[in-house]
Design a protein around this motif. Structure first.
Motif, short mmCIF file in Angstrom:
data_model
loop_
_atom_site.label_atom_id
_atom_site.label_comp_id
_atom_site.label_asym_id
_atom_site.label_seq_id
_atom_site.Cartn_x
_atom_site.Cartn_y
_atom_site.Cartn_z
N ASN A 20 0.78 -1.24 0.00
CA ASN A 20 0.00 0.00 0.00
C ASN A 20 0.81 1.30 0.00
OD1 ASN A 20 -2.91 -1.00 0.34
ND2 ASN A 20 -1.86 -2.07 2.00
N ASP A 35 1.65 3.55 -3.24
CA ASP A 35 0.57 4.39 -3.79
C ASP A 35 0.07 5.41 -2.78
OD1 ASP A 35 0.52 3.16 -6.31
OD2 ASP A 35 -0.85 1.59 -5.62
N LEU A 36 0.00 5.01 -1.52
CA LEU A 36 -0.55 5.89 -0.49
C LEU A 36 0.35 7.08 -0.20
CD1 LEU A 36 -2.26 4.72 2.81
CD2 LEU A 36 -0.80 6.72 2.74
N LEU A 43 -0.59 11.07 -0.33
CA LEU A 43 -0.63 11.84 0.92
C LEU A 43 0.27 13.08 0.80
CD1 LEU A 43 -1.22 12.37 3.90
CD2 LEU A 43 0.53 10.65 4.48
N LEU A 55 1.55 5.32 9.67
CA LEU A 55 1.00 4.35 8.72
C LEU A 55 1.57 3.00 9.10
CD1 LEU A 55 1.63 6.48 5.51
CD2 LEU A 55 -0.49 6.34 6.84
N ILE A 69 -7.17 -0.10 5.16
CA ILE A 69 -6.64 0.48 3.93
C ILE A 69 -5.97 -0.62 3.12
CG2 ILE A 69 -5.02 2.15 2.95
CD1 ILE A 69 -5.31 3.78 5.55
N PRO A 80 -5.51 2.51 -1.48
CA PRO A 80 -4.42 3.33 -0.93
C PRO A 80 -4.33 4.74 -1.51
CG PRO A 80 -3.57 1.51 -2.27
CD PRO A 80 -5.01 1.24 -2.03
N ILE A 81 -4.57 4.92 -2.81
CA ILE A 81 -4.51 6.27 -3.39
C ILE A 81 -5.62 7.14 -2.80
CG2 ILE A 81 -4.77 7.62 -5.50
CD1 ILE A 81 -3.43 5.39 -7.01
N GLU A 82 -6.82 6.58 -2.71
CA GLU A 82 -7.94 7.31 -2.12
C GLU A 82 -7.67 7.63 -0.65
OE1 GLU A 82 -12.57 6.32 -0.97
OE2 GLU A 82 -11.78 5.53 -2.86
N ALA A 83 -7.06 6.68 0.05
CA ALA A 83 -6.74 6.88 1.47
C ALA A 83 -5.74 8.03 1.64
CB ALA A 83 -6.17 5.60 2.07
N GLY A 84 -4.73 8.10 0.76
CA GLY A 84 -3.75 9.17 0.84
C GLY A 84 -4.37 10.54 0.70
#
Length: 290
Positions: free
Chosen positions: A171, A174-175, A179, A219, A255, A262-266
């Protein structure tokens, strides 16, 4: 690749090892290494398939299986799981064990260009059995942090293997960029992200005191289950002190590709950090102020 094909392929390769290596120890070693490489490259894909014999309503079970990773509608043989489902279970269990015990690879850390620190846990056994050992930096890492960590920034990002090295490797690539991009767009200052081996969430309190930052975001790999071994969580805390407790931390969990991508979470975490900075609070206090 299905299980039958995997077993057949491995048996064939083992047969070649035995026939090619008789009386030749170096050849035996080389061929065993070759088999190990082949096994590691195998990509096993599970099927979402109803395996109940003669179900009363197939469509209901099929629909339920599409909305949960739980092991429902798997059928049985007598009092036991069917072979296919039993092997699926063993594969998931092995993946969960690997996620905890394997550790994040040096290659991954080099590719991510992350400074590596270490908690006081000197072994995985100590990390699992002594919670406090993962909540503080060891002496060498503390000295490094005092000398090298960026000071007086708004945010410090901490990445920890926690209980899922697999989740971190799956993750973070990408995260983390998502972020950082979100923080830059919002003109939020942040220090260089760091990685801390065998650390727990509360180590962020020590990092905050050293960096003198407003927010620490950790994280960290989540405890793996049989549904996924690749999940991580994000813990945020505003200006922690010796009196800080769990209720003072904001957490976003689950996540991974099957949960919060992961991209959306960032992107979401950068919005959340901006909210924490605006309200000068995290955890329950932040919820009450919103």
């Amino acid at each position: 690749m299905d299980i039958q094909a995997i077993v057949k392929q491995v048996i064939e390769e083992l047969g070649k090892v035995e026939s090619d290596s008789i009386g030749n120890s170096s050849s035996l070693l080389e061929n065993k290494e070759k088999v190990n490489e082949i096994v590691q490259q195998i990509n096993f894909e599970k099927e979402k398939k109803v395996r109940v014999d003669n179900p009363l309503d197939y469509s209901i079970i099929e629909k339920a299986r599409t909305i949960t990773p739980a092991r429902i509608g798997i059928g049985r043989t007598g009092t036991r799981m069917k072979t296919k489902e039993y092997l699926d279970f063993r594969i998931d269990h092995a993946a969960a064990q690997d996620a905890v015990l394997r550790g994040v690879s040096d290659q991954f850390l080099e590719e991510m260009n992350l400074p590596v620190l270490q908690s006081k846990s000197e072994s995985m056994e100590e990390y699992l059995m002594n919670l406090d050992s993962g909540r503080k930096l060891n002496e060498a890492s503390r000295k490094w942090a005092e000398t090298n960590l960026s000071k007086n920034k708004q945010v410090q990002i901490v990445i920890s293997d926690g209980l899922s090295s697999t989740g971190i490797e799956a993750n973070i690539p990408d995260l983390l960029p998502a972020l950082i991009q979100g923080l830059k767009v919002k003109n939020i200052t942040f220090g260089e992200p760091i990685f801390i081996r065998r650390s727990r969430v509360w180590i962020q309190d020590e990092i905050a005191s050293i960096a003198n930052c407003d927010v620490v975001i950790s994280l960290i790999g989540e405890r793996p289950g049989l549904a996924t071994s690749k999940s991580i969580s994000a813990y945020l805390v505003y200006r922690p002190t010796k009196e800080t407790v769990e209720a003072d931390r904001t957490v976003i969990s689950n996540i991974h590709d099957g949960g919060i991508p992961p991209i959306e979470a960032g992107a979401y975490l950068s919005d959340l950090i901006a909210d924490v900075l605006k309200n000068k609070a995290s955890g329950v206090k932040l919820t009450q102020l919103r």
